[in-house]
Design a protein around this motif. Structure first.
Motif, PDB file in Angstrom:
ATOM      1  N   ALA A   1       1.127  -1.191   0.163  1.00  0.00           N
ATOM      2  CA  ALA A   1       0.071  -0.047  -0.013  1.00  0.00           C
ATOM      3  C   ALA A   1       0.991   1.208   0.032  1.00  0.00           C
ATOM      4  CB  ALA A   1      -0.876  -0.096   1.278  1.00  0.00           C
TER       5      ALA A   1
ATOM      6  N   SER B   1       1.333   4.685   1.718  1.00  0.00           N
ATOM      7  CA  SER B   1       1.086   5.277   2.910  1.00  0.00           C
ATOM      8  C   SER B   1       1.684   6.558   3.227  1.00  0.00           C
ATOM      9  CB  SER B   1       1.298   4.224   4.185  1.00  0.00           C
ATOM     10  OG  SER B   1       0.491   3.133   4.129  1.00  0.00           O
TER      11      SER B   1
ATOM     12  N   ALA C   1      -3.665   0.761  -2.822  1.00  0.00           N
ATOM     13  CA  ALA C   1      -3.524  -0.574  -1.983  1.00  0.00           C
ATOM     14  C   ALA C   1      -3.963  -2.058  -3.045  1.00  0.00           C
ATOM     15  CB  ALA C   1      -3.853  -0.492  -0.715  1.00  0.00           C
TER      16      ALA C   1
ATOM     17  N   CYS D   1      -8.782  -2.977  -0.624  1.00  0.00           N
ATOM     18  CA  CYS D   1      -9.148  -1.655   0.208  1.00  0.00           C
ATOM     19  C   CYS D   1     -10.628  -2.167   0.587  1.00  0.00           C
ATOM     20  CB  CYS D   1      -9.383  -0.521  -0.533  1.00  0.00           C
ATOM     21  SG  CYS D   1     -10.528  -0.395  -1.999  1.00  0.00           S
TER      22      CYS D   1
ATOM     23  N   ILE E   1      -3.479   5.478   4.423  1.00  0.00           N
ATOM     24  CA  ILE E   1      -3.403   4.943   3.047  1.00  0.00           C
ATOM     25  C   ILE E   1      -4.121   5.705   2.270  1.00  0.00           C
ATOM     26  CG2 ILE E   1      -3.963   2.986   1.435  1.00  0.00           C
ATOM     27  CD1 ILE E   1      -3.614   0.949   3.950  1.00  0.00           C
TER      28      ILE E   1
END
Length: 321
Positions: A3, A5, A101, A104, A63
């Motif tokens: 992901a 972030s 990501a 999700c 995220i």
């Protein structure tokens, strides 16, 4: 899962690709295996620390990402609209459970079956921008077929959908953009185009029923010009909810007996379904400016921040085999 972030707010350099725990859907949510995510200004606004509207909702780490297109991997116990394996598009829970990501989660009512005519890349360019345009036009714009509708920022992500939606629903559509985007607006179906680099729209048009401010400008002087071209009782709708009007704009609206609306986008399955139908019918096209691999997310943000984007930027999370 992988992901993108952020653990601190700042420029593109704070974006990190890291391994995080795969989320589990709540009873009213779905888990989506993400193949592509749209890049939106909201993404880098969050990355920078948000604005007055968003800041209270931001809690690190985050995220990023709102738009998602992919495959339903799991459904919550209360979800009946989807089954595992459905091809879907929609908006992730915002902010926090983002779509940059491999997976999700999102409320099931924020997704719909993706348009059959679109691949995941193009489907990922639709949700947030289209829902913002739909909310502005139809939920708050007092839209009626036959109206004269002026779209500011008509070549951007939101504006290009607003042009097509208004045209598909029977409006006379006037789009404002730069010189290089005028043919693009005509291709989208605009009846009249205005080059803001060489023309003053306030001297070019009048008797407008609805103005949609879809440009990144947050300038109350420009808003006064937009209100001046409204007919009596018209409507001015801005998607820039973080930039309130001043007293002068309020007075101008009152003098025109006009409504001034600043709606936040609404994520509704029924709207996404109607948008998908318009796309599959051929009434709405999805324009992609550029596709970036996940590893180039910082470059995608830098391009988005220039505001010189025609259509949508896409982050490819997983390639289709």
């Amino acid at each position: 899962m992988k992901a993108v972030s952020i653990h601190s707010f700042g420029g593109p350099e704070v974006l990190q690709i890291e391994e995080v725990i795969q989320p589990t859907p709540a009873s009213d949510e779905i888990l989506v295996q993400v193949f592509a995510s749209g890049i939106n200004p909201a993404d880098w606004v969050v990355r920078q620390g948000g604005n007055d509207f968003l800041r209270p909702f931001l809690k690190l780490p985050i995220i990023l990402g709102v738009d998602a297109a992919g495959i339903v991997a799991e459904i919550g116990s209360e979800v009946t609209a989807f089954k595992k394996g459905d091809l879907v598009y929609g908006t992730a829970n915002f902010p926090g459970d983002g779509s940059y990501a491999e997976y999700c989660v999102a409320k099931a009512n924020q997704f719909a079956l993706k348009p059959k005519s679109l691949d995941f890349i193009h489907a990922a360019g639709v949700p947030l921008a289209s829902l913002t345009a739909w909310t502005a036009l139809f939920a708050h714009g007092s839209f009626k077929a036959g109206q004269r509708v002026l779209i500011q920022g008509a070549s951007g992500g939101v504006g290009s959908f607003a042009v097509q939606f208004a045209k598909a629903k029977g409006a006379y559509v006037i789009g404002i953009a730069s010189t290089g985007n005028l043919d693009y607006l005509k291709h989208l179906g605009a009846d009249q185009v205005i080059d803001y680099t060489s023309q003053k729209f306030e001297e070019t048009v009048s008797d407008i029923d609805l103005v949609v401010e879809a440009s990144p400008q947050r300038d109350n002087t420009e808003r006064l010009k937009a209100i001046s071209v409204l007919k009596l009782g018209g409507t001015f709708v801005s998607v820039n909810i973080d930039a309130p009007v001043n007293e002068e704009v309020k007075v101008a609206l009152a003098q025109k007996q006009a409504k001034g609306e600043f709606p936040a986008y609404q994520a509704r399955r029924e709207w996404l379904e109607e948008i998908a139908a318009l796309i599959d019918k051929g009434d709405v096209k999805v324009s992609i400016d550029k596709v970036f691999p996940m590893e180039e997310v910082a470059a995608a943000h830098r391009k988005s921040e220039t505001w010189h984007v025609r259509g949508k930027l896409i982050l490819e999370i997983k390639k289709m085999l």
